[in-house]
Design a protein around this motif. Structure first.
Motif, PDB file in Angstrom:
ATOM      1  N   GLN A  51      63.476 -17.442 -70.448  1.00 15.29           N
ATOM      2  CA  GLN A  51      62.678 -17.230 -69.170  1.00 15.29           C
ATOM      3  C   GLN A  51      63.235 -16.240 -68.501  1.00 15.29           C
ATOM      4  O   GLN A  51      64.670 -15.930 -68.551  1.00 15.29           O
ATOM      5  N   TYR A  52      62.418 -15.327 -68.055  1.00 21.48           N
ATOM      6  CA  TYR A  52      62.843 -13.955 -67.123  1.00 21.48           C
ATOM      7  C   TYR A  52      62.249 -14.225 -66.049  1.00 21.48           C
ATOM      8  O   TYR A  52      61.283 -14.909 -65.448  1.00 21.48           O
ATOM      9  N   SER A  53      63.002 -13.265 -64.951  1.00 22.24           N
ATOM     10  CA  SER A  53      62.661 -13.142 -63.672  1.00 22.24           C
ATOM     11  C   SER A  53      62.640 -11.864 -63.314  1.00 22.24           C
ATOM     12  O   SER A  53      63.450 -11.008 -64.080  1.00 22.24           O
ATOM     13  N   VAL A  54      62.187 -11.263 -62.342  1.00 23.13           N
ATOM     14  CA  VAL A  54      62.275  -9.696 -62.040  1.00 23.13           C
ATOM     15  C   VAL A  54      62.258  -9.612 -60.756  1.00 23.13           C
ATOM     16  O   VAL A  54      61.715 -10.182 -59.841  1.00 23.13           O
ATOM     17  N   LYS A  55      63.393  -8.663 -60.398  1.00 20.84           N
ATOM     18  CA  LYS A  55      63.260  -8.303 -59.088  1.00 20.84           C
ATOM     19  C   LYS A  55      62.726  -7.240 -58.672  1.00 20.84           C
ATOM     20  O   LYS A  55      62.609  -6.128 -59.423  1.00 20.84           O
ATOM     21  N   MET A  78      50.640  -9.507 -69.505  1.00 25.01           N
ATOM     22  CA  MET A  78      51.512  -8.313 -69.693  1.00 25.01           C
ATOM     23  C   MET A  78      52.816  -8.887 -70.333  1.00 25.01           C
ATOM     24  O   MET A  78      53.429 -10.118 -69.989  1.00 25.01           O
ATOM     25  N   ASN A  79      53.383  -8.475 -71.253  1.00 23.19           N
ATOM     26  CA  ASN A  79      54.460  -8.838 -71.889  1.00 23.19           C
ATOM     27  C   ASN A  79      55.958  -8.153 -71.299  1.00 23.19           C
ATOM     28  O   ASN A  79      55.828  -7.027 -70.782  1.00 23.19           O
ATOM     29  N   ILE A  80      56.590  -8.956 -70.915  1.00 24.91           N
ATOM     30  CA  ILE A  80      57.843  -8.639 -70.075  1.00 24.91           C
ATOM     31  C   ILE A  80      58.778  -7.928 -70.694  1.00 24.91           C
ATOM     32  O   ILE A  80      59.318  -6.869 -69.975  1.00 24.91           O
ATOM     33  N   ILE A  81      58.631  -7.801 -72.156  1.00 23.40           N
ATOM     34  CA  ILE A  81      59.719  -6.604 -72.666  1.00 23.40           C
ATOM     35  C   ILE A  81      59.167  -5.383 -72.620  1.00 23.40           C
ATOM     36  O   ILE A  81      59.699  -4.103 -73.027  1.00 23.40           O
ATOM     37  N   ASP A  82      57.859  -5.056 -72.182  1.00 25.63           N
ATOM     38  CA  ASP A  82      57.337  -3.732 -72.045  1.00 25.63           C
ATOM     39  C   ASP A  82      57.710  -3.069 -70.691  1.00 25.63           C
ATOM     40  O   ASP A  82      57.596  -2.035 -70.523  1.00 25.63           O
ATOM     41  N   LEU A  83      58.223  -3.916 -69.797  1.00 24.45           N
ATOM     42  CA  LEU A  83      58.560  -3.401 -68.548  1.00 24.45           C
ATOM     43  C   LEU A  83      60.086  -2.641 -68.641  1.00 24.45           C
ATOM     44  O   LEU A  83      60.741  -3.358 -69.253  1.00 24.45           O
ATOM     45  N   LYS A  84      60.067  -1.502 -67.872  1.00 20.71           N
ATOM     46  CA  LYS A  84      61.211  -1.001 -67.390  1.00 20.71           C
ATOM     47  C   LYS A  84      61.421  -0.859 -66.149  1.00 20.71           C
ATOM     48  O   LYS A  84      60.693  -1.163 -65.338  1.00 20.71           O
ATOM     49  N   ILE A  85      62.786  -0.413 -65.651  1.00 22.14           N
ATOM     50  CA  ILE A  85      63.011  -0.587 -64.431  1.00 22.14           C
ATOM     51  C   ILE A  85      62.352   0.775 -63.723  1.00 22.14           C
ATOM     52  O   ILE A  85      62.142   1.903 -64.228  1.00 22.14           O
ATOM     53  N   THR A  86      61.746   0.537 -62.302  1.00 25.10           N
ATOM     54  CA  THR A  86      60.886   1.787 -61.745  1.00 25.10           C
ATOM     55  C   THR A  86      59.570   1.473 -62.187  1.00 25.10           C
ATOM     56  O   THR A  86      58.578   1.956 -61.510  1.00 25.10           O
ATOM     57  N   ASN A  87      59.180   0.811 -63.164  1.00 27.29           N
ATOM     58  CA  ASN A  87      57.615   0.315 -63.201  1.00 27.29           C
ATOM     59  C   ASN A  87      57.109  -0.219 -62.341  1.00 27.29           C
ATOM     60  O   ASN A  87      57.424  -0.988 -61.454  1.00 27.29           O
ATOM     61  N   LEU A  88      55.764   0.079 -61.765  1.00 27.90           N
ATOM     62  CA  LEU A  88      55.111  -0.248 -60.999  1.00 27.90           C
ATOM     63  C   LEU A  88      54.284  -1.615 -61.463  1.00 27.90           C
ATOM     64  O   LEU A  88      53.791  -1.505 -62.506  1.00 27.90           O
ATOM     65  N   VAL A  89      54.265  -2.953 -60.604  1.00 30.20           N
ATOM     66  CA  VAL A  89      53.553  -3.825 -60.961  1.00 30.20           C
ATOM     67  C   VAL A  89      52.811  -4.403 -59.528  1.00 30.20           C
ATOM     68  O   VAL A  89      53.180  -3.952 -58.488  1.00 30.20           O
ATOM     69  N   GLN A  90      52.039  -5.461 -60.074  1.00 30.55           N
ATOM     70  CA  GLN A  90      51.319  -6.125 -58.837  1.00 30.55           C
ATOM     71  C   GLN A  90      51.921  -7.583 -58.676  1.00 30.55           C
ATOM     72  O   GLN A  90      51.851  -8.106 -59.646  1.00 30.55           O
ATOM     73  N   TYR A  91      52.274  -8.083 -57.389  1.00 31.41           N
ATOM     74  CA  TYR A  91      52.352  -9.474 -57.061  1.00 31.41           C
ATOM     75  C   TYR A  91      51.734  -9.867 -55.977  1.00 31.41           C
ATOM     76  O   TYR A  91      51.878  -9.282 -54.862  1.00 31.41           O
ATOM     77  N   LYS A  92      51.022 -11.096 -55.982  1.00 29.79           N
ATOM     78  CA  LYS A  92      50.167 -11.418 -54.943  1.00 29.79           C
ATOM     79  C   LYS A  92      49.131 -10.157 -54.180  1.00 29.79           C
ATOM     80  O   LYS A  92      49.522 -10.109 -52.839  1.00 29.79           O
ATOM     81  N   ASN A  93      48.749  -9.228 -54.994  1.00 31.92           N
ATOM     82  CA  ASN A  93      47.610  -8.219 -54.545  1.00 31.92           C
ATOM     83  C   ASN A  93      48.708  -7.143 -53.708  1.00 31.92           C
ATOM     84  O   ASN A  93      47.948  -6.479 -52.887  1.00 31.92           O
ATOM     85  N   GLN A  94      49.935  -7.226 -53.882  1.00 28.22           N
ATOM     86  CA  GLN A  94      50.779  -6.046 -53.475  1.00 28.22           C
ATOM     87  C   GLN A  94      51.325  -5.342 -54.385  1.00 28.22           C
ATOM     88  O   GLN A  94      51.381  -5.834 -55.617  1.00 28.22           O
ATOM     89  N   ILE A  95      51.717  -4.086 -54.545  1.00 29.81           N
ATOM     90  CA  ILE A  95      52.400  -3.220 -55.235  1.00 29.81           C
ATOM     91  C   ILE A  95      53.680  -3.068 -55.195  1.00 29.81           C
ATOM     92  O   ILE A  95      54.292  -2.926 -53.880  1.00 29.81           O
ATOM     93  N   VAL A 133      61.053 -12.824 -58.559  1.00 29.36           N
ATOM     94  CA  VAL A 133      60.078 -13.649 -58.889  1.00 29.36           C
ATOM     95  C   VAL A 133      59.981 -13.953 -60.405  1.00 29.36           C
ATOM     96  O   VAL A 133      60.414 -13.221 -61.039  1.00 29.36           O
ATOM     97  N   PRO A 134      59.339 -15.103 -60.596  1.00 31.47           N
ATOM     98  CA  PRO A 134      59.223 -15.329 -62.303  1.00 31.47           C
ATOM     99  C   PRO A 134      58.360 -14.047 -62.803  1.00 31.47           C
ATOM    100  O   PRO A 134      57.470 -13.746 -62.306  1.00 31.47           O
ATOM    101  N   ALA A 135      58.745 -13.739 -63.900  1.00 28.45           N
ATOM    102  CA  ALA A 135      57.931 -12.654 -64.754  1.00 28.45           C
ATOM    103  C   ALA A 135      56.739 -13.173 -64.844  1.00 28.45           C
ATOM    104  O   ALA A 135      55.759 -12.139 -64.736  1.00 28.45           O
ATOM    105  N   GLU A 136      56.214 -14.188 -65.244  1.00 31.68           N
ATOM    106  CA  GLU A 136      54.832 -14.481 -65.466  1.00 31.68           C
ATOM    107  C   GLU A 136      53.959 -14.502 -64.089  1.00 31.68           C
ATOM    108  O   GLU A 136      52.751 -14.502 -64.232  1.00 31.68           O
ATOM    109  N   SER A 137      54.554 -14.380 -62.974  1.00 24.21           N
ATOM    110  CA  SER A 137      53.774 -14.273 -61.729  1.00 24.21           C
ATOM    111  C   SER A 137      53.435 -12.795 -61.302  1.00 24.21           C
ATOM    112  O   SER A 137      52.650 -12.508 -60.575  1.00 24.21           O
TER     113      SER A 137
END
Length: 138
Positions: A31-35, A1-18, A45-49
């Motif tokens: 270097q990007y991180s995402v709240k 996933m490319n971080i520049i494709d993400l927008k606020i309110t997008n749903l993502v998965q982190y450690k098998n949780q939404i 978390v780091p964006a690549e995670s």
């Protein structure tokens, strides 16, 4: 996933949780991180995670689509707006799979892509009130 494709309110998965994206940070060049947050927690978390959420029939139903057609070659889901459909191509080539808007095919495989298309069409996020039920995530 490319971080520049993400927008606020997008749903993502982190450690098998939404989670929902709340903020995209760039503390250092490249270097990007995402709240992210859900009903239980919020952290950065780091964006690549983080991972995208693959579109499946359950997710389409959560996004307000209903199954309207099924055959050996295709399954179709439609939104209440008559001009928006999503087809699962059951053939090996997967040529017809994806979002259909006014009859035009838009190839997208992930929930955040559908969210971004709807946001562009309507001018606001329309899936921001989805209940994030993490008990069923595998």
């Amino acid at each position: 996933m490319n971080i520049i494709d993400l927008k606020i309110t997008n749903l993502v998965q982190y450690k098998n949780q939404i989670y929902s994206v709340k903020e995209i940070l760039q503390p250092k060049e490249g270097q990007y991180s995402v709240k992210i947050d859900n009903d239980l927690e919020s952290f950065t978390v780091p964006a690549e995670s983080i991972d995208p959420i693959l579109i499946d029939e359950d997710w389409l139903q959560k996004l307000g689509f209903q199954k309207t057609y099924s055959s050996a070659q295709r399954i179709r889901y439609e939104r209440p707006e008559q001009f928006i459909k999503y087809d699962f191509d059951l053939t090996a080539k997967k040529v017809l799979e994806g979002l259909k808007i006014y009859g035009n095919s838009v190839r997208c495989r992930y929930i955040h892509e559908v969210q971004n298309i709807f946001s562009s069409l309507i001018g606001k996020p329309i899936f921001k009130n989805i209940k994030l039920d993490n008990s069923a995530v595998a």
